[in-house]
Design an enzyme around this catalytic site. Structure first.
Site, short mmCIF file in Angstrom:
data_model
loop_
_atom_site.label_atom_id
_atom_site.label_comp_id
_atom_site.label_asym_id
_atom_site.label_seq_id
_atom_site.Cartn_x
_atom_site.Cartn_y
_atom_site.Cartn_z
N ASN A 7 0.37 -5.28 9.07
CA ASN A 7 0.87 -4.01 9.61
C ASN A 7 1.30 -4.24 11.07
O ASN A 7 0.49 -4.65 11.91
CB ASN A 7 -0.25 -2.96 9.51
CG ASN A 7 0.17 -1.62 10.06
OD1 ASN A 7 0.78 -1.54 11.13
ND2 ASN A 7 -0.16 -0.56 9.37
N HIS A 10 1.37 -1.68 15.79
CA HIS A 10 0.93 -1.68 17.18
C HIS A 10 1.77 -2.56 18.10
O HIS A 10 1.66 -2.46 19.32
CB HIS A 10 -0.57 -1.96 17.27
CG HIS A 10 -1.33 -0.86 16.59
ND1 HIS A 10 -1.13 0.47 16.92
CD2 HIS A 10 -2.21 -0.85 15.56
CE1 HIS A 10 -1.87 1.24 16.13
NE2 HIS A 10 -2.53 0.46 15.30
N HIS A 43 3.88 2.12 9.44
CA HIS A 43 3.61 3.55 9.21
C HIS A 43 4.56 4.36 10.09
O HIS A 43 4.47 4.32 11.31
CB HIS A 43 2.14 3.83 9.60
CG HIS A 43 1.68 5.22 9.34
ND1 HIS A 43 0.39 5.62 9.56
CD2 HIS A 43 2.33 6.32 8.90
CE1 HIS A 43 0.26 6.91 9.25
NE2 HIS A 43 1.42 7.35 8.85
N ARG A 45 5.23 7.69 11.45
CA ARG A 45 4.49 8.95 11.61
C ARG A 45 5.43 10.06 12.03
O ARG A 45 6.49 9.80 12.63
CB ARG A 45 3.39 8.78 12.67
CG ARG A 45 2.35 7.73 12.32
CD ARG A 45 1.24 7.70 13.38
NE ARG A 45 0.43 8.89 13.33
CZ ARG A 45 -0.79 8.96 12.80
NH1 ARG A 45 -1.38 7.89 12.32
NH2 ARG A 45 -1.44 10.10 12.79
N ARG A 49 5.15 7.92 17.00
CA ARG A 49 4.46 7.34 18.17
C ARG A 49 4.57 5.81 18.22
O ARG A 49 4.33 5.20 19.23
CB ARG A 49 2.99 7.76 18.19
CG ARG A 49 2.17 7.15 17.09
CD ARG A 49 0.70 7.41 17.29
NE ARG A 49 0.33 8.77 16.92
CZ ARG A 49 -0.91 9.13 16.58
NH1 ARG A 49 -1.88 8.22 16.60
NH2 ARG A 49 -1.19 10.35 16.24
N GLU A 70 4.05 3.20 5.09
CA GLU A 70 3.07 4.29 4.97
C GLU A 70 3.69 5.56 5.51
O GLU A 70 4.37 5.53 6.55
CB GLU A 70 1.83 3.96 5.80
CG GLU A 70 1.09 2.75 5.31
CD GLU A 70 0.00 2.33 6.29
OE1 GLU A 70 -0.22 3.01 7.31
OE2 GLU A 70 -0.63 1.31 6.03
N THR A 101 -5.23 6.77 10.92
CA THR A 101 -5.50 7.48 9.67
C THR A 101 -7.01 7.62 9.50
O THR A 101 -7.74 6.64 9.60
CB THR A 101 -4.90 6.71 8.49
OG1 THR A 101 -3.55 6.37 8.83
CG2 THR A 101 -4.90 7.54 7.23
N GLU A 151 -4.67 2.38 -2.63
CA GLU A 151 -5.18 1.58 -1.52
C GLU A 151 -6.51 2.20 -1.12
O GLU A 151 -6.57 3.36 -0.71
CB GLU A 151 -4.22 1.55 -0.34
CG GLU A 151 -4.80 0.74 0.82
CD GLU A 151 -3.78 0.29 1.85
OE1 GLU A 151 -2.64 -0.04 1.46
OE2 GLU A 151 -4.14 0.26 3.04
N HIS A 187 -7.91 -0.91 6.19
CA HIS A 187 -8.30 -0.06 7.32
C HIS A 187 -9.53 -0.65 8.00
O HIS A 187 -10.58 -0.76 7.39
CB HIS A 187 -8.54 1.41 6.95
CG HIS A 187 -8.19 2.30 8.10
ND1 HIS A 187 -9.05 2.57 9.11
CD2 HIS A 187 -7.02 2.91 8.43
CE1 HIS A 187 -8.45 3.32 10.02
NE2 HIS A 187 -7.22 3.54 9.63
#
Ligand code: PXP
Length: 236
Positions: A7, A10, A43, A45, A49, A70, A101, A151, A187
């Site tokens: 992922n 970040h 992801h 959003r 962000r 996501e 999440t 998931e 996660h």
């Protein structure tokens, strides 16, 4: 062999803190794949962000493994995804003020919306995953609503790696397989807690972000990815 989805959210978080055009999650995705990532996850959003439309479009072009996006059930994002067609869409709950999440989907509450969104995505040739808690009731509903995969939220395990939390994930994974679902998990996984989860043979994919990107700051993304893959293969 269990796949590792990296992922890259970040990387985009760092970019957005300054409104620059670097660091670029696309560049990092390419390097992650060359180091052995089996998929790239991002992801998008509602508040954008970190990941934005530009990122998803270019990732769609350059990712050679598979792209997993996501998303919440937000209408604008759903229609964007139907247009871009990632390989997978993972439906997640989203709360604006959350840091990340916070848990799996409550399929009891959102079942109608989810069912419709899932049908549209599948009709467009996109595989659909539901991010859920390790709860047999949720696994059952996911399969009834047409999910291709679930998931499982490993958040409770990462906060408290107890036998009880491990068993919940293992049992939900086993139940998912009996319901014909592919089982993913993720996660809060990191080098310290991934071993036992990677040992659950019913799970075919782990999605890991924060820990790999954090480690990449110290040792570089390629080493961070290959370390994680090694840990998944050989445990502690
Ligand atoms: N899976 C899902 C559904 C997520 O929402 C996230 C966080 O974006 C992850 C996996 C990765 O979590 P982490 O960044 O803690 O590895």
């Amino acid at each position: 062999m269990m796949r590792l989805g990296v992922n890259v959210d970040h990387i985009a978080t760092i970019r957005e803190t300054r409104g620059t055009d670097y660091p670029d999650p696309v560049e990092v995705a390419i390097l992650a794949e060359s180091a052995g990532a089996d998929g790239i996850t991002a992801h998008i959003r509602v508040d954008r962000r970190h990941i934005n439309e530009r990122d998803i479009r270019i990732l769609r072009e350059v990712v050679k493994t598979h792209l997993n996006v996501e998303s919440s059930l937000d209408k604008e994002i759903q229609s964007f995804l139907l247009d871009v067609k990632p390989d997978w869409v993972c439906l997640v709950p989203e709360r604006e003020e959350e840091l990340t999440t916070e848990g799996g989907l409550n399929l009891n509450v959102v079942s109608k919306e989810i069912k419709l969104a899932t049908k549209k995505l599948k009709d467009a040739g996109i595989m659909v995953t539901f991010f859920i808690e390790s709860d047999p009731k949720m696994v059952e509903i996911a399969s009834n609503l047409g999910a291709c995969a679930i998931e499982l939220n490993t958040g409770p395990w990462s906060e408290n790696p107890s036998m009880k939390n491990y068993k919940k994930i293992e049992e939900a994974a086993q139940f998912g397989i009996t319901r014909g679902l592919e089982v993913h998990a993720g996660h809060g996984l990191n080098l310290q807690n991934v071993g036992p989860i990677a040992g659950i043979e019913e799970i075919s994919e782990l999605n890991i972000g924060h820990a790999i990107i954090s480690r990449a700051l110290i040792v570089g993304i390629e080493r961070a990815v290959s370390e994680m893959k090694e840990r998944m293969l050989f445990g502690e």
